[in-house]
Design an enzyme around this catalytic site. Sequence first.
Site, short mmCIF file in Angstrom:
data_model
loop_
_atom_site.label_atom_id
_atom_site.label_comp_id
_atom_site.label_asym_id
_atom_site.label_seq_id
_atom_site.Cartn_x
_atom_site.Cartn_y
_atom_site.Cartn_z
N ALA A 183 0.80 -1.23 0.00
CA ALA A 183 0.00 0.00 0.00
C ALA A 183 0.83 1.28 0.00
O ALA A 183 0.45 2.28 -0.62
CB ALA A 183 -0.94 0.00 1.20
N CYS A 301 17.84 0.80 1.94
CA CYS A 301 18.41 -0.35 2.62
C CYS A 301 18.15 -0.20 4.12
O CYS A 301 18.33 0.88 4.67
CB CYS A 301 19.89 -0.39 2.30
SG CYS A 301 20.72 -1.75 3.05
#
Length: 360
Positions: A183, A301
Amino acid sequence: MIYLDYNATTPIVPAAQKAMLEAFDCLGNPSSVHGHGREVRKNLEDAREKVAAYFDLPARNVTFTSGATEANNLILKSFKGRVLNSAIEHDSVLNARNDAITIPVNEEGIVNFEALEKLLKANNGEALVCIVAVNNETGIVQPIAEILQICQKYNSHLHVDAAQAVGKISLNWKNLPSFTISAHKFGGPQGIGAIIINKPLTLSSLITGGGQERGLRAGTENIIGAVGMGAAFGFDFSTLKPFQEKLENGILNSCTQAIIFGKSSKRVANTTNVVMPNVSSEVQLMHFDLNKISISSGAACSSGKVKTSHVLRAMGIPEETAKCAVRISTGWTTTESDINQCIAVWDGLFNSQHLKEGKA
Ligand code: PMP
């Protein structure tokens, strides 16, 4: 502050915020049979209907998860046979199995059809093939219809990671055996996503407990998240094309040696992955951050470290070049002034670095 990192996460759209605030007023566990439980169950099932309606699919095909990571893991870890995935998949695919076979991509970042066919033939078909529809780092779009044809020829199941595809490209969703979404890549909240399964496949829940989500995902459902996701659909990222053109022309005017990945490939309109020659991604990110612009070095990351992109390496880009790439990704809050400032900051850094090195 200027936000140009939509591929990492997007702001929540007002419609999703409103729907979530309303859902907070409902009390109850959707598994409870009493009136309160039934009320929240209705919210959950309405959200499922909305997700399904966006893809023109039946609601029963939608299983809520915590995001695309979990959805990808669910299918990859459950599948009993051979798994093939492209070399440019997201880490949630690359790290899900240690016995998967890698399908190479060409210099344009497109799955190598011959290699895929050869691998499927060698494995007597009946494999699970996992392909990212839109790459999160480069925005390059895979020819999913053609890949599906190859998979069908070998009686294999194509699973599409569509996390970056929603609102950006149109796919024949009904024809895809399965796909995953998240989402927060299209205006909904973080921590909710789904796996959508059109072609039956035996799956086993990663999490054991109650029998929620038809036994595929134990644990009390994330109602607020599901409601937010159901209300988030709608933004058309292709409207950002003029900004992409302006940004890329501005960068190339500033530095003719700048490399923009996928410039001649089919690419989504909100993503630009660009190399500033001889200036590391870290230096660029810091410089942009000091100038109050948030961009990314590629994939966000979790450790916060900048690592050389496996996606660019798989496309045959030398390490030295890949080290100097940054990703700029736009969305509905982006303005022309944001783009102008981004170009100015890029130009300022490029000129200062090259003057410093006596290259001007
Ligand atoms: N696949 C792709 C292509 C993505 O870009 C991402 C998010 N960066 C994911 C999967 C994982 O999504 P999430 O972190 O929401 O689980």
